[in-house]
Design an enzyme around this catalytic site. Structure first.
Site, PDB file in Angstrom:
ATOM      1  CB  THR A  62      -1.202  -0.098   1.110  1.00 56.10           C
ATOM      2  OG1 THR A  62      -1.857   1.083   0.760  1.00 56.10           O
ATOM      3  CG2 THR A  62      -0.569  -0.411   2.800  1.00 56.10           C
ATOM      4  CE  LYS A  66      -0.877   0.502  -3.774  1.00 55.41           C
ATOM      5  NZ  LYS A  66      -2.776   0.879  -4.256  1.00 55.41           N
ATOM      6  CB  ALA A 131      -6.720   5.372  -8.043  1.00 57.89           C
ATOM      7  N   GLY A 241     -15.293   2.745  -2.064  1.00 60.34           N
ATOM      8  CA  GLY A 241     -14.018   1.348  -1.913  1.00 60.34           C
ATOM      9  C   GLY A 241     -14.138   0.261  -0.753  1.00 60.34           C
TER      10      GLY A 241
END
Length: 275
Positions: A62, A66, A131, A241
């Site tokens: 996380t 990344k 994202a 989410g």
């Protein structure tokens, strides 16, 4: 011997991953342990080297690691290559295989858990950051009639779309130009960080007209400004989410262990009411 897995991030105190994977392991009878590691900024590789030396089998990643995980890997899946980031690693001897399950987890939440079809539908994605990048290929694989990518900085959206040229009906737009395109969308996804700042993206009022789903990638925040605007405009379904979080974890679990856990119970336990 119990197989070891973990999630690494900084900060890491907020993570739900040990609960999620611990629950999956109990459901499926898998002998594994799962911990949370606060990785030192600038020291990702050394900390993962240590974890691997201790016999670890895999790692979830996380923020803010990344990109570090992407660079650390020896092999990249297409999803990781396209996202230019990794949220999951598998360790096999000297091999470090990288995956990115964020996009496929999001698609599974939308199409399976929320029962909203994307094939042949008009889809609007807000944002062109990491994202959005991770979600584009899984979204395009669903064969929407069009996927509109909107971003404050239009050049960033254009550059991202150029990378996915030929993969599907991808259209780019700035927010100012969106009013000319907006005839109502079936699925509207907020992949910006606006909700984390208590803000709403500058959307035309007709974007949510006839929408079946408004989806907020942020989770656990309740009714965010984006979701509030969607509800006020009449969107049929609202979601945050949390389902994506659990589904991407399930994809990692399948990849590591070869068995798919049920996700409904975990999503229910982690859901914060949208009020």
């Amino acid at each position: 011997m119990t197989d070891r897995y973990a999630v690494i991030g900084n900060p890491i105190g907020f993570t739900k991953s040990p609960f999620i994977h611990g629950t999956f392991a109990k459901m499926t009878g898998q002998d594994l342990s799962y911990e949370a590691i606060e990785g030192p900024i600038g020291g990702f590789a050394a900390r993962v080297d240590q974890f691997r030396a201790e016999g670890a089998k895999g790692l979830n990643i996380t923020a803010p690691f990344k990109l570090d995980a992407f660079a650390y890997a020896t092999e990249l899946s297409e999803s990781a290559r396209r996202a230019r980031a990794a949220n999951c690693l598998k360790f096999e001897d000297d091999r470090v295989i990288a995956e990115n399950f964020d996009g496929v987890g999001l698609v599974r939440d939308i199409t399976v858990n929320l029962a909203v079809k994307m094939k042949g539908r008009r889809v609007l994605m807000l944002g062109a950051g990491g994202a959005a990048r991770g979600a584009l290929l899984p979204f395009l694989r669903q064969e929407p009639s069009e996927l509109v990518l909107v971003n404050r900085t239009l050049s960033k959206a254009v550059a991202l779309a150029d990378e996915f040229a030929g993969r599907g009906p991808l259209i780019v737009s700035g927010y100012a130009e969106l009013a000319d395109l907006a005839e109502g969308y079936d699925v509207v996804v907020n992949a910006t960080s606006a909700s984390l700042r208590g803000e709403t993206p500058p959307l035309p009022s007709n974007v949510f007209q006839g929408a079946e789903l408004a989806y907020e990638l942020a989770y656990g925040k309740g009714l965010t400004p984006f979701l509030h605007a969607a509800r006020a405009a009449g969107a049929a379904k609202l979601a945050d989410g949390v389902g994506m979080l659990v589904e991407q974890a399930a994809e990692a679990f399948v990849w590591w262990r070869g068995v798919r856990p049920s996700t409904a119970e975990v999503i229910a336990k982690l859901t914060v009411p949208l009020t």
